[in-house]
Design a protein around this motif. Structure first.
Motif, mmCIF file in Angstrom:
data_model
loop_
_atom_site.group_PDB
_atom_site.id
_atom_site.type_symbol
_atom_site.label_atom_id
_atom_site.label_comp_id
_atom_site.label_asym_id
_atom_site.label_seq_id
_atom_site.Cartn_x
_atom_site.Cartn_y
_atom_site.Cartn_z
ATOM 1 N N LEU A 158 0.870 -1.178 0.000
ATOM 2 C CA LEU A 158 0.000 0.000 0.000
ATOM 3 C C LEU A 158 0.912 1.234 0.000
ATOM 4 C CD1 LEU A 158 -2.469 -1.202 2.781
ATOM 5 C CD2 LEU A 158 -2.853 -1.325 0.314
ATOM 6 N N VAL A 159 1.551 1.473 -1.120
ATOM 7 C CA VAL A 159 2.549 2.533 -1.218
ATOM 8 C C VAL A 159 1.895 3.834 -1.661
ATOM 9 C CG1 VAL A 159 4.621 3.290 -2.459
ATOM 10 C CG2 VAL A 159 4.447 0.937 -1.631
ATOM 11 N N ALA A 160 2.065 4.882 -0.845
ATOM 12 C CA ALA A 160 1.533 6.220 -1.143
ATOM 13 C C ALA A 160 0.031 6.169 -1.455
ATOM 14 C CB ALA A 160 2.310 6.863 -2.292
ATOM 15 N N LEU A 161 -0.697 5.370 -0.708
ATOM 16 C CA LEU A 161 -2.129 5.191 -0.958
ATOM 17 C C LEU A 161 -3.014 5.634 0.190
ATOM 18 C CD1 LEU A 161 -4.470 4.040 -2.685
ATOM 19 C CD2 LEU A 161 -4.065 1.835 -1.541
ATOM 20 N N LEU A 162 -2.693 5.212 1.421
ATOM 21 C CA LEU A 162 -3.622 5.407 2.535
ATOM 22 C C LEU A 162 -3.776 6.859 2.948
ATOM 23 C CD1 LEU A 162 -5.378 3.319 4.050
ATOM 24 C CD2 LEU A 162 -3.645 2.321 2.582
ATOM 25 N N VAL A 175 -7.304 -1.804 6.022
ATOM 26 C CA VAL A 175 -6.026 -2.514 6.090
ATOM 27 C C VAL A 175 -6.202 -3.820 6.858
ATOM 28 C CG1 VAL A 175 -3.644 -2.429 6.904
ATOM 29 C CG2 VAL A 175 -4.683 -0.396 5.871
ATOM 30 N N ALA A 176 -6.895 -3.750 7.978
ATOM 31 C CA ALA A 176 -7.127 -4.957 8.787
ATOM 32 C C ALA A 176 -7.897 -6.009 7.997
ATOM 33 C CB ALA A 176 -7.876 -4.591 10.064
ATOM 34 N N LEU A 188 3.017 -6.545 5.383
ATOM 35 C CA LEU A 188 2.389 -5.278 5.020
ATOM 36 C C LEU A 188 3.492 -4.286 4.684
ATOM 37 C CD1 LEU A 188 0.009 -3.280 4.790
ATOM 38 C CD2 LEU A 188 0.242 -2.878 7.266
ATOM 39 N N VAL A 189 3.403 -3.706 3.492
ATOM 40 C CA VAL A 189 4.380 -2.724 3.011
ATOM 41 C C VAL A 189 3.646 -1.405 2.801
ATOM 42 C CG1 VAL A 189 6.026 -2.171 1.183
ATOM 43 C CG2 VAL A 189 5.612 -4.569 1.797
#
Length: 270
Positions: A158-162, A175-176, A188-189
């Motif tokens: 989840l790169v530069a997304l949340l 995420v959970a 988890l990245v």
């Protein structure tokens, strides 16, 4: 997509900026529209290092993927993949392990239009694309299960997304939920922008994007760390993005010109 023009059935909203297309503009790509460039230039006016931030996030993805592949991870689920750039995640993973299986996921139709560029993986492995929104984890997991073996570890990227998903929209629950069906040994990245170092510029960026219909939920180090509750953080833990295992890749020009306002981390599910 074979034998068809991938743009033919794509309905792209060019009335408002989209993070994936803005990211493409920051990286010097051409798969964006005037509305994306206009907002991108407004962000640059607030902080001229924004393109460096985009490249730093991309470089983190390369390093984290390389590290995971070296640890034996052979399955990757990349949510919010963005418009293809090279090398992409599957090229890094399959460069270490040709049998690696990769599922890309994004909600912008323009990414779907360019998915053919993503689907050129190794014969030994698999590279597939899924159009779905991070706010619909059930659809993501259902699609991923068509390609990935949920009995074996998966690296969820989840790169530069949340930072585009607010707490009100249930960012932590999403995420959970995604992690809930991944087996022990999965990872988890994540990277995430923060206002910790640039509070005034960040506040202005939030307002400009909000006016354009884009949510920007910048989180502190402590708030970002909450995403990893119950997981085992990989050394060095939560770190400024470009300082996470820099030996695994090449430095991004300009990354040391002041603090890059973002955090990154990788953690293992026990």
């Amino acid at each position: 997509m074979t034998g068809q023009d991938p743009m033919a059935a794509v309905q792209i909203d060019t009335s408002r900026p989209h993070p994936a297309r803005m990211y493409d503009w920051y990286l010097g790509g051409k798969d964006n529209y005037p509305v994306d460039e206009e907002m991108g230039r407004q962000m640059l006016a607030l902080d001229p290092r924004v393109p460096v931030m985009a490249r730093v996030n991309r470089a983190f993805m390369h390093r984290a993927t390389r590290w995971l592949a070296q640890q034996g991870v052979r399955q990757f689920l990349d949510v919010g993949t963005g418009i293809p750039t090279e090398p992409n995640l599957h090229q890094i993973a399959q460069g270490v392990a040709p049998e690696a299986r990769v599922v890309y996921c994004d909600n912008d139709p323009i990414v779907l239009a360019h998915a053919a560029a993503l689907l050129r993986g190794t014969d030994e492995g698999a590279t597939e694309y899924l159009q779905a929104d991070v706010r619909d984890p059930a659809a993501i997991l259902a699609g991923a299960k068509q390609v990935l073996d949920m009995g074996r570890p998966v690296a969820l990227s989840l790169v530069a997304l949340l930072h585009f998903v607010s707490d009100e929209d249930g960012a932590h629950d999403l995420v959970a939920r995604l992690l809930s069906e991944l087996p022990s040994g999965s990872y988890l990245v994540m990277t995430h922008a923060t206002a910790d170092f640039t509070p005034e510029e960040s506040a202005a960026a939030i307002e400009k994007l909000k006016a354009a219909g884009v949510t920007l939920a910048l989180r502190s180090r402590e708030e970002f760390s909450r995403f990893f509750t119950g997981l085992e953080l990989v050394d060095p833990g939560v770190e400024i993005v470009h300082k996470w295992h820099p030996e695994l890749g090449d430095p991004v020009p300009g990354q040391d010109d002041g603090v890059i306002p973002g955090y990154g981390a990788v953690a293992r599910k026990a």
